[in-house]
Design an enzyme around this catalytic site. Structure first.
Site, PDB file in Angstrom:
ATOM      1  CD  GLU A  90      -2.501   1.278   2.710  1.00  0.00           C
ATOM      2  OE1 GLU A  90      -2.678   2.400   3.239  1.00  0.00           O
ATOM      3  OE2 GLU A  90      -2.886   0.213   3.226  1.00  0.00           O
ATOM      4  CE  LYS A 104      -7.007   2.267   7.175  1.00  0.00           C
ATOM      5  NZ  LYS A 104      -5.943   3.189   6.738  1.00  0.00           N
TER       6      LYS A 104
END
Length: 206
Positions: free
Chosen positions: A43, A129
Site C-alpha cells: 500500500e 480497515k
C-alpha cells in the site's frame, strides 16, 4: 485482475505493507525490501512525495500495488491511473467508494464503529480497515461479525510481530503493517526490512 481476484490475493498474502516514505526513493527502497522479504501486497500512501514516480518504479515487481491515505475521489482516480489495484483511506469517504465501484477497484476504508462499518458495507466495500487497531483487542472481530457477519476486517495501526498472529487467528482477513518497517529501515536499512518482512510472513503462515 478483477476486483474479487484482488481481494482474494490480499486475503491469501495476509500481510499488507503500508509504505510511508519521507521521499519517493525511500518508499521505493522500503517497498522493494518488503517484496524481497515475501510480502506481496504493498500500500503506497499518498502522503509520500512523488508518489506517481514510486508507482512507476514498482510496476514491474510481482507485488499487488495499492494506494493509501486517499482522501478524495480525485486522488483515487489518480491512483487507479497510476496502477493501484486497491484503494485505502483512513476513514469512509462516499465519493471514493462510488468511484472505486465504477472502475471495479476494491476500496478499503478505515472504520472504528459498527455504524461506520455498516455504511461502508452498504456502499459496496468488501474489506474494512479497522483503524487504528491499537484501540481494540483482536476479539473485536468476533463482536463485529455478530451483527455484521459479512464484514471482512483488516486491522491496521499498532500491528506488530507480537500480535499479528493473534489478529489473524481472531478472524482478520489480512493485517496492515507500517511503523515497524519504517523503524527497521531507519535503524538497519534495506536488509533490516527484508528480514522483518520475512518474519511477518512466517508469523502469518503459522
Amino acid at each position: 485482475m478483477d476486483k474479487y481476484a484482488v481481494i482474494q490475493q490480499i486475503m491469501k498474502t495476509k500481510v499488507v505493507a503500508v509504505i510511508r516514505g519521507q521521499t519517493g526513493e525511500e518508499a521505493v527502497q522500503l517497498s522493494k525490501a518488503a517484496i524481497e522479504g515475501g510480502i506481496r501486497a504493498i500500500e503506497l500512501t499518498y502522503t509520500t512525495p512523488a508518489i506517481a514516480d514510486v508507482f512507476r518504479e514498482l510496476q514491474h515487481t510481482d507485488a499487488l500495488l495499492g494506494a493509501g491515505s486517499v482522501m478524495d475521489s480525485e486522488t483515487a482516480r489518480h491512483a487507479i491511473l497510476a496502477g493501484a489495484k486497491f484503494v485505502v483511506s483512513s476513514h469512509f469517504i462516499e465519493s471514493v467508494a462510488e468511484l472505486c465501484n465504477r472502475y471495479g477497484v476494491p476500496y478499503m476504508p478505515g472504520c472504528m464503529t459498527i455504524r461506520e462499518m455498516a455504511l461502508a458495507l452498504e456502499a459496496g466495500c468488501d474489506v474494512l480497515k479497522l483503524f487504528p487497531a491499537n484501540h481494540f483487542a483482536p476479539s473485536v472481530i468476533k463482536s463485529v461479525n455478530g451483527p455484521l457477519p459479512n464484514a471482512r476486517i483488516m486491522p491496521t495501526g499498532g500491528i506488530n510481530l507480537d500480535n499479528v498472529q493473534e489478529w489473524l487467528k481472531a478472524g482478520a482477513v489480512a493485517a496492515g503493517i507500517g511503523n515497524d518497517l519504517n523503524k527497521a529501515f531507519q535503524s538497519g536499512g534495506y536488509e533490516a526490512v527484508v528480514e522483518l518482512s520475512k518474519q511477518y510472513m512466517q508469523k502469518s503462515a503459522e
